[in-house]
Write a protein that holds these residues in place. Structure first.
Motif, PDB file in Angstrom:
ATOM      1  N   VAL A   1       4.941 -14.936   7.726  1.00 46.53           N
ATOM      2  CA  VAL A   1       3.673 -14.419   8.264  1.00 46.53           C
ATOM      3  C   VAL A   1       3.881 -13.202   9.162  1.00 46.53           C
ATOM      4  O   VAL A   1       3.074 -12.267   9.156  1.00 46.53           O
ATOM      5  N   ALA A   2       5.000 -13.185   9.882  1.00 47.36           N
ATOM      6  CA  ALA A   2       5.256 -12.080  10.810  1.00 47.36           C
ATOM      7  C   ALA A   2       5.185 -10.731  10.104  1.00 47.36           C
ATOM      8  O   ALA A   2       4.774  -9.737  10.711  1.00 47.36           O
ATOM      9  N   CYS A   3       5.578 -10.684   8.852  1.00 47.50           N
ATOM     10  CA  CYS A   3       5.519  -9.414   8.105  1.00 47.50           C
ATOM     11  C   CYS A   3       4.366  -9.376   7.096  1.00 47.50           C
ATOM     12  O   CYS A   3       3.678  -8.365   6.978  1.00 47.50           O
ATOM     13  N   HIS A   4       4.171 -10.472   6.363  1.00 48.94           N
ATOM     14  CA  HIS A   4       3.181 -10.447   5.272  1.00 48.94           C
ATOM     15  C   HIS A   4       1.773 -10.848   5.717  1.00 48.94           C
ATOM     16  O   HIS A   4       0.840 -10.789   4.914  1.00 48.94           O
ATOM     17  N   GLY A   5       1.632 -11.278   6.976  1.00 51.39           N
ATOM     18  CA  GLY A   5       0.311 -11.659   7.479  1.00 51.39           C
ATOM     19  C   GLY A   5      -0.080 -13.067   7.045  1.00 51.39           C
ATOM     20  O   GLY A   5       0.514 -13.640   6.132  1.00 51.39           O
ATOM     21  N   GLU A   6      -1.104 -13.625   7.722  1.00 52.93           N
ATOM     22  CA  GLU A   6      -1.629 -14.955   7.378  1.00 52.93           C
ATOM     23  C   GLU A   6      -2.006 -15.007   5.906  1.00 52.93           C
ATOM     24  O   GLU A   6      -2.651 -14.083   5.397  1.00 52.93           O
ATOM     25  N   LYS A   7      -1.623 -16.055   5.229  1.00 55.06           N
ATOM     26  CA  LYS A   7      -1.961 -16.254   3.809  1.00 55.06           C
ATOM     27  C   LYS A   7      -1.537 -15.068   2.940  1.00 55.06           C
ATOM     28  O   LYS A   7      -2.132 -14.802   1.896  1.00 55.06           O
ATOM     29  N   GLY A   8      -0.521 -14.325   3.415  1.00 54.45           N
ATOM     30  CA  GLY A   8       0.020 -13.234   2.600  1.00 54.45           C
ATOM     31  C   GLY A   8      -0.947 -12.113   2.317  1.00 54.45           C
ATOM     32  O   GLY A   8      -0.924 -11.530   1.220  1.00 54.45           O
ATOM     33  N   ILE A   9      -1.791 -11.762   3.300  1.00 52.98           N
ATOM     34  CA  ILE A   9      -2.763 -10.684   3.046  1.00 52.98           C
ATOM     35  C   ILE A   9      -2.096  -9.308   3.024  1.00 52.98           C
ATOM     36  O   ILE A   9      -2.720  -8.321   2.626  1.00 52.98           O
ATOM     37  N   GLY A  10      -0.835  -9.258   3.451  1.00 53.60           N
ATOM     38  CA  GLY A  10      -0.136  -7.966   3.425  1.00 53.60           C
ATOM     39  C   GLY A  10      -0.143  -7.296   4.783  1.00 53.60           C
ATOM     40  O   GLY A  10      -1.079  -7.486   5.571  1.00 53.60           O
ATOM     41  N   SER A  11       0.893  -6.500   5.060  1.00 52.48           N
ATOM     42  CA  SER A  11       1.039  -5.944   6.405  1.00 52.48           C
ATOM     43  C   SER A  11      -0.064  -4.935   6.741  1.00 52.48           C
ATOM     44  O   SER A  11      -0.508  -4.869   7.881  1.00 52.48           O
ATOM     45  N   VAL A  12      -0.538  -4.181   5.748  1.00 54.24           N
ATOM     46  CA  VAL A  12      -1.562  -3.176   6.064  1.00 54.24           C
ATOM     47  C   VAL A  12      -2.820  -3.869   6.575  1.00 54.24           C
ATOM     48  O   VAL A  12      -3.374  -3.502   7.625  1.00 54.24           O
ATOM     49  N   LYS A  13      -3.262  -4.929   5.864  1.00 57.21           N
ATOM     50  CA  LYS A  13      -4.479  -5.632   6.269  1.00 57.21           C
ATOM     51  C   LYS A  13      -4.263  -6.390   7.563  1.00 57.21           C
ATOM     52  O   LYS A  13      -5.192  -6.573   8.355  1.00 57.21           O
ATOM     53  N   ALA A  14      -3.015  -6.856   7.789  1.00 57.04           N
ATOM     54  CA  ALA A  14      -2.728  -7.613   9.010  1.00 57.04           C
ATOM     55  C   ALA A  14      -2.449  -6.677  10.185  1.00 57.04           C
ATOM     56  O   ALA A  14      -2.290  -7.141  11.317  1.00 57.04           O
ATOM     57  N   GLY A  15      -2.383  -5.369   9.931  1.00 54.70           N
ATOM     58  CA  GLY A  15      -2.136  -4.413  11.006  1.00 54.70           C
ATOM     59  C   GLY A  15      -0.705  -4.426  11.521  1.00 54.70           C
ATOM     60  O   GLY A  15      -0.456  -4.172  12.695  1.00 54.70           O
ATOM     61  N   ILE A  16       0.254  -4.745  10.636  1.00 58.02           N
ATOM     62  CA  ILE A  16       1.670  -4.736  11.021  1.00 58.02           C
ATOM     63  C   ILE A  16       2.342  -3.613  10.249  1.00 58.02           C
ATOM     64  O   ILE A  16       2.230  -3.553   9.030  1.00 58.02           O
ATOM     65  N   GLU A  17       3.071  -2.713  10.922  1.00 59.94           N
ATOM     66  CA  GLU A  17       3.675  -1.563  10.233  1.00 59.94           C
ATOM     67  C   GLU A  17       5.065  -1.876   9.703  1.00 59.94           C
ATOM     68  O   GLU A  17       6.059  -1.404  10.248  1.00 59.94           O
ATOM     69  N   VAL A  18       5.153  -2.720   8.652  1.00 62.87           N
ATOM     70  CA  VAL A  18       6.477  -3.008   8.103  1.00 62.87           C
ATOM     71  C   VAL A  18       6.547  -2.784   6.594  1.00 62.87           C
ATOM     72  O   VAL A  18       7.606  -2.938   5.997  1.00 62.87           O
ATOM     73  N   GLY A  19       5.457  -2.434   5.966  1.00 61.14           N
ATOM     74  CA  GLY A  19       5.495  -2.152   4.528  1.00 61.14           C
ATOM     75  C   GLY A  19       5.624  -3.382   3.654  1.00 61.14           C
ATOM     76  O   GLY A  19       6.150  -3.305   2.549  1.00 61.14           O
ATOM     77  N   ALA A  20       5.154  -4.545   4.144  1.00 61.21           N
ATOM     78  CA  ALA A  20       5.223  -5.769   3.340  1.00 61.21           C
ATOM     79  C   ALA A  20       3.961  -5.887   2.491  1.00 61.21           C
ATOM     80  O   ALA A  20       2.850  -5.884   3.008  1.00 61.21           O
ATOM     81  N   PRO A  21       4.127  -5.984   1.163  1.00 65.94           N
ATOM     82  CA  PRO A  21       2.939  -5.994   0.293  1.00 65.94           C
ATOM     83  C   PRO A  21       2.145  -7.279   0.413  1.00 65.94           C
ATOM     84  O   PRO A  21       2.687  -8.306   0.806  1.00 65.94           O
ATOM     85  N   PRO A  22       0.864  -7.241   0.065  1.00 66.09           N
ATOM     86  CA  PRO A  22       0.097  -8.481  -0.016  1.00 66.09           C
ATOM     87  C   PRO A  22       0.673  -9.346  -1.125  1.00 66.09           C
ATOM     88  O   PRO A  22       1.181  -8.829  -2.113  1.00 66.09           O
ATOM     89  N   LEU A  23       0.601 -10.662  -0.944  1.00 65.89           N
ATOM     90  CA  LEU A  23       1.128 -11.586  -1.963  1.00 65.89           C
ATOM     91  C   LEU A  23      -0.017 -12.353  -2.611  1.00 65.89           C
ATOM     92  O   LEU A  23       0.213 -13.268  -3.396  1.00 65.89           O
ATOM     93  N   ASN A  24      -1.255 -11.963  -2.278  1.00 60.74           N
ATOM     94  CA  ASN A  24      -2.420 -12.684  -2.812  1.00 60.74           C
ATOM     95  C   ASN A  24      -3.212 -11.852  -3.814  1.00 60.74           C
ATOM     96  O   ASN A  24      -4.373 -12.091  -4.062  1.00 60.74           O
ATOM     97  N   THR A  25      -2.584 -10.802  -4.371  1.00 59.93           N
ATOM     98  CA  THR A  25      -3.257 -10.003  -5.399  1.00 59.93           C
ATOM     99  C   THR A  25      -2.426 -10.085  -6.671  1.00 59.93           C
ATOM    100  O   THR A  25      -1.296 -10.544  -6.652  1.00 59.93           O
ATOM    101  N   ALA A  26      -2.959  -9.612  -7.766  1.00 67.77           N
ATOM    102  CA  ALA A  26      -2.208  -9.652  -9.024  1.00 67.77           C
ATOM    103  C   ALA A  26      -1.327  -8.414  -9.181  1.00 67.77           C
ATOM    104  O   ALA A  26      -0.728  -8.202 -10.221  1.00 67.77           O
ATOM    105  N   SER A  27      -1.282  -7.588  -8.124  1.00 65.32           N
ATOM    106  CA  SER A  27      -0.526  -6.338  -8.220  1.00 65.32           C
ATOM    107  C   SER A  27       0.865  -6.519  -7.602  1.00 65.32           C
ATOM    108  O   SER A  27       0.998  -6.571  -6.386  1.00 65.32           O
ATOM    109  N   TRP A  28       1.897  -6.632  -8.407  1.00 62.28           N
ATOM    110  CA  TRP A  28       3.248  -6.886  -7.922  1.00 62.28           C
ATOM    111  C   TRP A  28       4.122  -5.661  -8.084  1.00 62.28           C
ATOM    112  O   TRP A  28       3.988  -4.930  -9.061  1.00 62.28           O
TER     113      TRP A  28
END
Ligand code: HEC
Ligand code: HEC
Length: 294
Positions: A220-247
């Motif tokens: 969660v520290a990088c990918h955000g709650e429920k894997g929403i991704g660092s951009v949506k979680a406001g964390i600057e680490v470049g971790a992609p969302p894991l809840n979309t079909a885009s891998w």
């Protein structure tokens, strides 16, 4: 040679006297319209010879009284094109990518230049149209590692990701949880099931539930709650969302486990080293307009 002129009995037209195996050639006059066009062509060519360059004279040629040459015409056209461009390029140099975007004329110019430069420099990795490939993120969807605003994209192109550049994005990548001994194989299996569950693809509900705890503790520290991704979680680490079909690397279970075991650290070149600022701004406009810009 004596010509054997006779009239064709059927059409009443004279023959030329030529005969092949009993077939005789009729001597029809040329159609009037054809003759007139022919005379006009001759008259036109005479006028042309006088006005324009025409006859070859060894190493040179007649120049024509107008003094027109194709070479001068090209130089003139090129100068005009350069002048027209410099109006745009100097405006682009002076403005932010956002301002360029809001000016219709400048945006059109930047889109055309950006498309050419993208095909030359970026398509080899990101695909034509930026659709992406394994290891190279799509630039045409609204999933971003480092943000999809014009300013974000501009900075990513300038300084790259994990590139040899003091202002580059990163430098950390995805932790190698297996290789570095942070998680054991069972935990990696569980957390992979949890990641699958984020796109409704879990095959083992019990493992996915156990994996949620592993995820909350380690990811969660990088990918955000429920894997929403660092951009949506406001964390600057470049971790992609894991809840979309885009891998980027792949969302099937085997690839997920490989990513979590060995980590990932994709490298994007820093283009400020190779391309001038006006070109990079045009590229940023182009990428922003590929479909996913924010
Ligand atoms: C050598 C391969 C390569 C080339 C060439 C390349 N890129 Fe990339 N690019 C990457 C990789 C790999 C990533 C993702 C890095 C990562 O995994 O974090 C990336 C990421 C990006 C991102 C960030 C996407 C996001 O989601 O935040 C942008 C924007 C981008 N590239 C634009 C460009 C442009 C524009 C060019 C051409 C000037 C270009 N790239 C050329 C490999 C490349
Ligand atoms: C230190 C921050 C960080 C932590 C902690 C972290 N990740 Fe990542 N993760 C990243 C980054 C950054 C990337 C993108 C790497 C790249 O593009 O090269 C990534 C990529 C991934 C990907 C690849 C996604 C794709 O599109 O192919 C998966 C899957 C993933 N992480 C899962 C996890 C899981 C599960 C955990 C917890 C066990 C975790 N990550 C913990 C930073 C992190």
């Amino acid at each position: 040679m004596a010509r054997n002129i006779e009239k064709d009995a059927l059409s009443g037209v004279e023959t030329t006297g030529h005969e092949w195996d009993g077939l005789k050639e009729l001597n029809n006059p040329l159609p009037k319209w054809w003759l007139y066009v022919f005379y006009v062509c001759i008259a036109w060519s005479l006028v042309y010879y006088v006005l324009y360059p025409a006859w070859p004279l060894g190493k040179s040629h007649t120049t024509g009284v107008l003094g027109w040459t194709m070479r001068e015409q090209i130089v003139e056209d090129l100068n005009k094109a350069k002048q027209a461009q410099s109006k745009f390029t100097s405006a682009i140099a002076a403005k932010s990518v956002d301002e360029i975007q809001k000016d219709n004329e400048l945006r059109n110019f930047a889109m055309a230049g950006g498309r050419t430069m993208f095909n030359e420099n970026c398509a080899a990795c990101h695909g034509a149209g930026g659709q992406g490939a394994k290891g190279f993120p799509s630039l045409a969807d609204d999933v971003w590692l480092w943000g999809g605003t014009t300013a974000d994209i501009y900075k990513t192109i300038q300084h790259g990701i994990r590139a040899d550049d003091p202002d580059t994005r990163g430098p950390a990548g995805m932790t190698a949880f297996g290789k570095d001994g942070i998680l054991n194989a069972g935990q990696i299996d569980q957390v992979s099931e949890y990641v699958l569950s984020l796109t409704n693809r879990a095959t083992d509900a019990a493992k996915a539930t156990a994996g949620q705890a592993v995820f909350e503790e380690n990811c969660v520290a990088c990918h955000g709650e429920k894997g929403i991704g660092s951009v949506k979680a406001g964390i600057e680490v470049g971790a992609p969302p894991l809840n979309t079909a885009s891998w980027i690397f792949g969302g099937d279970k085997a690839t997920l486990m490989e990513t979590i075991t060995n980590g990932r650290a994709g490298v994007m070149p820093n283009w400020a080293k190779r391309l001038d600022d006006v070109t990079i701004k045009q590229l940023a406009v182009y990428v922003h307009n590929l479909g996913g810009g924010q």
